[in-house]
Write a protein that holds these residues in place. Structure first.
Motif, PDB file in Angstrom:
ATOM      1  N   ARG A  85      57.833  52.938  47.922  1.00 23.91           N
ATOM      2  CA  ARG A  85      57.663  54.307  48.414  1.00 23.91           C
ATOM      3  C   ARG A  85      57.500  54.288  49.922  1.00 23.91           C
ATOM      4  N   GLN A  86      58.117  55.256  50.573  1.00 26.86           N
ATOM      5  CA  GLN A  86      58.065  55.342  52.031  1.00 26.86           C
ATOM      6  C   GLN A  86      56.643  55.572  52.516  1.00 26.86           C
ATOM      7  N   HIS A  87      56.278  54.860  53.581  1.00 28.60           N
ATOM      8  CA  HIS A  87      54.931  54.988  54.153  1.00 28.60           C
ATOM      9  C   HIS A  87      54.811  56.326  54.886  1.00 28.60           C
ATOM     10  N   SER A  88      53.678  56.959  54.738  1.00 28.07           N
ATOM     11  CA  SER A  88      53.521  58.299  55.329  1.00 28.07           C
ATOM     12  C   SER A  88      53.521  58.268  56.847  1.00 28.07           C
ATOM     13  N   ALA A  89      53.081  57.159  57.446  1.00 23.11           N
ATOM     14  CA  ALA A  89      52.965  57.109  58.909  1.00 23.11           C
ATOM     15  C   ALA A  89      54.134  56.397  59.579  1.00 23.11           C
ATOM     16  N   ASP A  90      54.956  55.686  58.810  1.00 20.29           N
ATOM     17  CA  ASP A  90      56.064  54.925  59.396  1.00 20.29           C
ATOM     18  C   ASP A  90      57.255  55.037  58.448  1.00 20.29           C
ATOM     19  N   PRO A  91      58.268  55.841  58.781  1.00 21.41           N
ATOM     20  CA  PRO A  91      59.385  56.059  57.853  1.00 21.41           C
ATOM     21  C   PRO A  91      60.238  54.819  57.602  1.00 21.41           C
ATOM     22  N   ARG A 144      58.846  51.868  56.997  1.00 25.86           N
ATOM     23  CA  ARG A 144      58.048  50.945  56.191  1.00 25.86           C
ATOM     24  C   ARG A 144      57.870  51.504  54.779  1.00 25.86           C
ATOM     25  N   TYR A 145      57.889  50.586  53.805  1.00 28.08           N
ATOM     26  CA  TYR A 145      57.748  50.966  52.402  1.00 28.08           C
ATOM     27  C   TYR A 145      56.657  50.115  51.744  1.00 28.08           C
ATOM     28  N   GLN A 146      55.888  50.759  50.880  1.00 31.49           N
ATOM     29  CA  GLN A 146      54.891  50.052  50.077  1.00 31.49           C
ATOM     30  C   GLN A 146      55.501  49.742  48.721  1.00 31.49           C
ATOM     31  N   LEU A 147      55.364  48.490  48.273  1.00 34.30           N
ATOM     32  CA  LEU A 147      55.974  48.034  47.031  1.00 34.30           C
ATOM     33  C   LEU A 147      54.985  48.087  45.872  1.00 34.30           C
ATOM     34  N   ALA A 148      55.528  48.156  44.670  1.00 33.30           N
ATOM     35  CA  ALA A 148      54.693  48.228  43.469  1.00 33.30           C
ATOM     36  C   ALA A 148      53.833  46.982  43.290  1.00 33.30           C
ATOM     37  N   TYR A 186      67.849  54.867  55.228  1.00 33.16           N
ATOM     38  CA  TYR A 186      66.729  55.439  55.987  1.00 33.16           C
ATOM     39  C   TYR A 186      66.468  56.879  55.540  1.00 33.16           C
ATOM     40  N   GLY A 187      65.201  57.200  55.391  1.00 31.84           N
ATOM     41  CA  GLY A 187      64.804  58.559  55.029  1.00 31.84           C
ATOM     42  C   GLY A 187      64.599  58.777  53.552  1.00 31.84           C
ATOM     43  N   GLU A 188      64.974  57.797  52.709  1.00 33.78           N
ATOM     44  CA  GLU A 188      64.788  57.966  51.267  1.00 33.78           C
ATOM     45  C   GLU A 188      63.305  57.782  50.917  1.00 33.78           C
ATOM     46  N   PRO A 189      62.716  58.715  50.157  1.00 37.07           N
ATOM     47  CA  PRO A 189      61.283  58.599  49.848  1.00 37.07           C
ATOM     48  C   PRO A 189      60.959  57.454  48.876  1.00 37.07           C
ATOM     49  N   TRP A 190      61.882  57.160  47.969  1.00 40.41           N
ATOM     50  CA  TRP A 190      61.673  56.077  46.996  1.00 40.41           C
ATOM     51  C   TRP A 190      62.904  55.175  46.982  1.00 40.41           C
ATOM     52  N   LEU A 191      62.688  53.856  46.853  1.00 39.63           N
ATOM     53  CA  LEU A 191      63.776  52.888  46.779  1.00 39.63           C
ATOM     54  C   LEU A 191      63.533  51.910  45.630  1.00 39.63           C
ATOM     55  N   ALA A 237      68.678  50.744  46.748  1.00 40.90           N
ATOM     56  CA  ALA A 237      69.286  52.021  46.359  1.00 40.90           C
ATOM     57  C   ALA A 237      68.165  53.032  46.165  1.00 40.90           C
ATOM     58  N   PRO A 238      68.381  54.298  46.545  1.00 38.73           N
ATOM     59  CA  PRO A 238      67.356  55.328  46.321  1.00 38.73           C
ATOM     60  C   PRO A 238      67.205  55.612  44.833  1.00 38.73           C
ATOM     61  N   LEU A 239      66.051  56.115  44.457  1.00 42.01           N
ATOM     62  CA  LEU A 239      65.830  56.470  43.055  1.00 42.01           C
ATOM     63  C   LEU A 239      65.172  57.835  42.970  1.00 42.01           C
ATOM     64  N   ASP A 240      65.261  58.420  41.798  1.00 40.91           N
ATOM     65  CA  ASP A 240      64.706  59.745  41.525  1.00 40.91           C
ATOM     66  C   ASP A 240      63.268  59.558  41.029  1.00 40.91           C
ATOM     67  N   SER A 241      62.288  60.040  41.791  1.00 42.27           N
ATOM     68  CA  SER A 241      60.883  59.841  41.426  1.00 42.27           C
ATOM     69  C   SER A 241      60.538  60.552  40.114  1.00 42.27           C
TER      70      SER A 241
END
Length: 848
Positions: free
Chosen positions: A526-532, A534-538, A552-557, A575-579
Motif C-alpha cells: 500500500r502506498q505510504h501516506s507521506a511519500d507516494p 514508498r510502499y508498505q508491504l504485507a 506511480y500513483g497506484e494506491p495498492w500494488l 501490477a496495481p490491484l483493486d482493494s
C-alpha cells in the motif's frame, strides 16, 4: 538394431547378482559406459522384479526422451511399447510399458500419489551427481517407502562423478564401478582477449579446431541466449567451410533434438552448440573436439522474484572433466577451455538443496506427513522455516497439532500442479474461465525471461506485448522469440488446467494484480501516506518505486519482483490491484484492534486503534483510555527494542547472573536434564521476557517504575530454591581466608570472547598477602574444578601479584616481594617462613 558393445556390459551380471542379494546399489560409471541404456533392460528378467516395472529418473527432458528411444530401438520397438517415457506435457507410456524413463517432478508425483508404488519393482536414479533438489527428494521418499512399506523395492543410484563412497555409506549399499569408453584427450586453454565477448572467443576457438583437428566440434555454452549469439557469430565463417551448425538444448522441438543426436546424413562435419544437457546421458556421434565455456545456467534462489532462477555460474571441476571426456568417446580428442589455466574451479557441484528456495520441498514434505526423511544433505533449517511461513500465507499449510504445520486441501491441489507453490496458488484462484486463461499467461510471464528490451516495472506492459504478438503486431521493443515461448507456455498451462477459454485480447492492469496477489500475498503493498514513491508491504517491510515508474500513483500494488537492499528495497516489477477485491478475497486478513505499543521515539507507551491488512496499517487513531492490562506487553516490547541494559541492574544482580552463567560453563552437566540450571545469556533472557519479566511489569505504565527489588525478584525467579542453594555452595559470593575474615569473590562473563559466543572469566579473590599466611594451595570453587585468581595486595591495598599458583608464589616470588616490601611496610609482618606464619589482617602490635 545392432546393439554395440558397451564398457558396462561385463559388469551387468554383477549388478543383477548384487540386487538379488541387497535392495540398494551405488553404481559408478563414467559417461559413455552405457549405464543409462544398458542397466534397465538387463534387469527386466530378474526374478525379484517379477514382471513389475522399472522406473528410471533422468534429470533432463532431452536425455529422458533420447534414452527411451535408444532402448526402444535396441528392442526393435517404438517408444511407448516396452520402453516409454514421461516428461512435462509429454507422455509416451502404454499398457505394455515395463521401463519408464521419467523426469524428476514426475517421480515425486508417482510416489506421493501411490506410496506403495504398486507395480514398480525398481527405481533407478541416473546422473545423481547433478544433485538436483527433486532427485534428493525422490531418493529420500524412495528410502522411506522401502523401509516402511516395500522392503522388496530395489533402489539403484547411478552417477559419473559423485563421491561414491560417501553415498554408499549413506545408503548402506554395495558399490560397483564400471570402466568407461574413453580415449586420451589433450587439454588446452584458450583464454579471451581483452574485452572480447564470449561468442567471438568461441568463434576463434571453433575456427582453430576445424582447421587443426578432424571430427565434429561440441561447444558447451550456458544457455539459449548464448547459443543464439554464438550461432550468429559463426554463421559466415563456418558456412564457408561447409560445416553444419546445430543447437542442442531442452526447449528445442523433438525433431531438431533427434537430428543433433544422429550423424549427418551427408557426412558433413558439424559444430554442436549445447547447454550442459550434452554433459551426460546423451551421446553425440563423431565429436572429437570439445570447446568448453566453463559456464552453466543453474538454479539459484532469487530474492527479487521469490523463485529459483537460472543464473550463469562457473561449473565445477567434475563437470569440466566430464565435458572434456566427450571428446574421447570415439578416438583421441582435444578439449579447449575458454578460461585461464590459473583459474581454479570448485571440485564438485553444490547440491541445489543448499542454494534454492524450498517452498516446493516444504509442501512435498507436508503432504508426505513426515518431515524426518533421510537426505544426503539435509535442508537448511532457515530456508525451510521461511518456506513454511510462505506456505501458511498461501493457504497451503495450516498450523498443526504438532511442531510442523499440516497440509490443507488447497495445498494438495497446489501440489498436483507440479509447479512452484506461488504459481500454483495463483493458477487455482480464479473462478471463471477467462481469468484462468489470464492466470496461465501470468504464470508463463513469471517463469520466463523478460520479453521486453526496454525494461520498466509494469507487468501489464509485458502482458500487452504478449497480447499484441497474438494479434500479429508485436511491439518493436519486444523479443519475438521470447513472446513465442511465452505463448507456447501459456497454451501448455491451459491444456494442463483444462481451460477452454482463450486469454483476453485486452485487460485493465488491475486484473493482473488481482491474480498476482494470490502468488505474492507477502508482497501486497500500500502506498505510504507521506511519500507516494514508498510502499508498505504485507510482510512488514517497505520498498520504493524508481523515479520513472510506470505504476506511480497506484494506491495498492502486487509486487512480483523486489530487489532487496540494505538501504532501500526497490520495486522491479508490479501490477496495481483493486482493494475492494482484496477485501473480498481475504476478509480474514483485515483486522481492527486496539494496540498499546512502545513508541521508541517518544520513549513512552502509545495507545492506538488500528485497522490493518496483515502488517500494513491502513488507519491509526489515538486512544484516550487504553486498557491498563495491556501496558505490560508494551513494556516488554520496549525491553526487546532497548535491550536488557534498560532494566535497573545493580552490581549484586550482575554478579548473581555472572555466577549462574559461569557455573553452567564450568560444570556443563548442570545445564542438562529435565530441570537444568537456566541459561541467562542475553538471547535467552530476551526470548523468555514474557515468562519472567512481564509479571513484574503488571500494572506499571512506565519502564522506570520497575524498581531494583522487583526486578531482582523477577530475575531470580528463573532459578528455583534448590538451584539457589547449589549456586551458593558451588559459586559462593564470599570465602573465609586464613585470617578468619570473609572476602568477596568477583565473577565476570565476557559476551564478546570466543568468537562472540561468550566465555566465563576466571573468578577473582582480592586479598592482602598477610591474610593468606599458612595457606599452601590456591582456593578452588565449583566442586574443586575452578581455581580462584588471587590478586595479592600490599598492606595499602595495592596489587603485588596476580596468580592461580599460590604454592609457586610462596616458593619463588615471595622472597623478592618480602625484600622489597619489608622496608616500605615495617609495621606489617613479613616472616621468612610464610608457610607456618599466622595469617592476619592487622599490623604488628606495637613494640614487636
Amino acid at each position: 538394431m545392432n546393439t554395440p558393445a558397451f564398457p558396462i556390459d561385463p559388469l551387468l551380471p554383477q549388478i543383477r547378482a548384487s540386487l538379488a542379494a541387497h535392495p540398494r546399489l551405488v553404481l559408478e560409471a563414467p559417461p559413455g559406459a552405457g549405464k543409462t541404456t544398458q542397466v534397465p533392460p538387463a534387469l527386466l528378467d530378474a526374478p525379484w522384479l517379477d514382471g513389475r516395472r522399472i522406473v528410471m529418473l533422468e534429470p533432463r527432458r532431452v536425455a529422458a526422451r533420447a534414452a527411451a528411444h535408444f532402448m526402444a530401438r535396441q528392442r526393435g520397438e517404438a517408444a511407448g511399447d516396452t520402453v516409454g517415457y514421461r516428461i512435462r506435457f509429454e507422455n509416451k507410456v502404454g499398457p505394455r510399458t515395463r521401463i519408464e524413463v521419467v523426469t524428476e517432478g514426475i517421480l515425486t508425483r508417482m510416489i506421493q500419489d501411490d506410496p506403495t508404488l504398486e507395480g514398480v519393482g525398481a527405481l533407478l536414479f541416473d546422473e545423481f551427481h547433478e544433485r538436483h533438489l527433486a532427485a534428493d527428494l525422490g531418493l529420500a521418499l524412495a528410502l522411506d517407502v522401502q523401509s516402511s512399506l516395500r522392503e522388496d523395492l530395489r533402489i539403484v543410484v547411478m552417477s559419473a562423478t559423485l563421491d561414491g563412497e560417501r553415498l554408499a555409506q549413506f545408503l548402506d549399499a554395495p558399490r560397483l564401478s564400471s570402466a568407461g569408453r574413453s580415449h586420451p584427450v589433450q587439454i588446452g586453454h584458450y583464454p579471451a582477449r581483452r574485452e572480447e565477448t564470449l561468442e567471438h572467443q568461441l568463434r576463434r576457438a571453433v575456427e582453430h579446431a576445424l582447421a587443426a583437428h578432424p571430427g565434429d566440434v561440441l561447444a558447451f555454452l550456458p544457455g539459449q541466449r548464448e547459443i543464439a549469439r554464438a550461432d550468429a557469430a559463426l554463421a559466415a565463417s563456418v558456412a564457408a567451410r561447409g560445416v553444419d551448425v546445430l543447437a542442442l538444448h531442452g526447449e528445442l522441438p523433438v525433431e531438431q533434438q533427434s537430428r543433433v543426436l544422429q550423424p549427418d546424413p551427408d557426412g558433413r562435419r558439424r559444430v554442436v552448440l549445447a547447454t550442459n544437457v550434452a554433459e551426460s546421458s546423451v551421446t553425440l556421434p563423431g565429436v572429437r573436439v570439445v570447446i568448453d565455456s566453463g559456464l552453466a545456467r543453474e538454479p539459484r534462489y532469487d530474492p527479487n522474484s521469490g523463485f529459483a532462477r537460472l543464473d550463469v555460474v562457473a561449473i565445477a571441476q567434475a563437470s569440466a572433466d566430464q565435458r572434456a571426456g566427450r571428446a574421447g568417446r570415439v578416438a583421441d580428442g582435444w578439449a579447449y577451455r575458454l578460461w585461464p589455466q590459473s583459474q581454479r574451479l570448485e571440485p564438485q557441484r553444490r547440491p541445489e538443496m543448499a542454494q534454492v528456495e524450498l517452498a516446493g520441498l516444504a509442501l512435498e514434505l507436508a503432504a508426505w506427513g513426515d518431515a524426518g526423511l533421510r537426505f544426503l544433505d539435509p535442508p537448511p533449517p532457515g530456508a525451510m522455516g521461511a518456506a513454511r511461513e510462505l506456505l501458511l500465507r498461501l493457504g497451503a499449510l495450516e498450523p498443526g497439532a504438532g511442531a510442523q504445520p499440516a497440509i490443507t486441501a488447497f495445498g494438495r491441489r497446489m501440489l498436483a500442479l507440479g509447479t512452484h507453490p506461488r504459481l500454483a496458488a495463483m493458477l487455482l484462484a480464479p473462478r471463471d474461465a477467462g481469468e484462468r486463461a489470464l492466470a496461465c499467461d501470468l504464470a508463463a510471464l513469471l517463469e520466463a525471461r523478460d520479453p521486453l528490451r526496454s525494461g520498466g516495472d509494469a507487468l501489464h506492459a509485458r502482458w500487452q506485448a504478449l497480447a499484441a504478438f497474438r494479434a500479429g503486431r508485436a511491439p518493436a521493443e519486444a523479443s519475438r522469440s521470447a513472446l513465442a515461448a511465452l505463448d507456447q507456455a501459456s497454451k501448455q498451462w491451459r491444456r494442463r488446467l483444462r481451460v477452454d477459454a482463450s486469454p483476453p485480447v485486452s485487460a485493465p492492469a488491475h486484473r493482473l494484480g488481482d491474480l498476482l496477489l494470490h502468488a505474492f500475498p507477502d508482497r501486497i503493498a500500500r502506498q505510504h501516506s507521506a511519500d507516494p514513491y514508498r510502499y508498505q508491504l504485507a510482510n512488514g517491510r517497505s520498498a520504493k518505486l524508481f523515479d520513472d515508474s510506470a505504476v506511480y500513483g497506484e494506491p495498492w500494488l502486487a509486487i512480483s519482483e523486489l530487489r532487496d537492499d540494505p538501504r532501500d528495497a526497490r520495486i522491479l516489477r508490479a501490477a496495481p490491484l483493486d482493494s475492494a477485491r482484496l477485501e473480498r478475497e481475504f476478509p480474514q486478513r483485515f483486522v481492527s484492534e486496539d494496540r498499546v505499543v512502545w513508541d521508541a521515539g517518544a520513549r513512552a507507551i502509545a495507545a492506538v486503534r488500528e485497522r490493518r491488512f496483515d502488517r500494513i496499517v491502513i488507519d491509526s487513531r489515538a486512544l484516550a483510555r487504553p486498557d491498563p492490562a495491556r501496558y505490560a506487553d508494551a513494556l516488554v516490547d520496549a525491553v526487546r527494542q532497548l535491550g536488557l541494559d534498560a532494566l535497573p541492574w545493580t552490581p549484586g544482580l550482575r554478579q548473581w547472573r555472572a555466577r549462574v552463567r559461569c557455573l553452567r560453563e564450568w560444570m556443563p552437566e548442570l545445564a542438562q536434564g529435565e530441570a537444568p540450571l537456566p541459561d541467562l545469556s542475553d538471547a535467552a533472557l530476551l526470548e523468555r521476557l514474557d515468562a519472567w519479566l512481564k509479571p513484574a511489569l503488571s500494572g506499571k505504565s512506565r519502564l522506570d517504575a520497575l524498581d531494583e527489588a522487583a526486578f531482582g525478584d523477577a530475575l531470580r525467579s528463573l532459578c528455583d530454591w534448590s538451584w539457589r542453594q547449589k549456586l551458593d555452595a558451588l559459586a559462593p559470593t564470599r570465602i573465609v581466608v586464613p585470617s578468619g575474615m570473609e572476602r568477596a569473590i568477583e565473577y565476570g562473563y565476557d559476551d564478546h570472547a570466543d568468537d562472540g559466543r561468550g566465555a566465563a572469566q576466571a573468578p577473582v579473590l582480592a586479598v592482602k598477602l598477610q591474610e593468606l599466611f599458612g595457606l599452601a594451595d590456591t582456593p578452588r570453587i565449583g566442586d574443586g574444578r575452578v581455581p580462584l585468581t588471587l590478586h595479592l595486595l600490599s598492606p595499602a591495598g595495592r596489587p603485588l601479584q596476580v596468580t592461580q599458583d599460590l604454592r609457586g608464589f610462596w616458593e619463588r616470588t615471595y622472597p623478592e616481594v618480602k625484600k622489597e616490601m619489608k622496608g616500605r611496610y615495617p609495621k606489617h609482618p613479613w616472616p621468612d617462613d610464610p608457610w607456618t606464619a599466622k595469617a592476619t589482617h592487622r599490623a604488628k602490635p606495637r613494640g614487636t
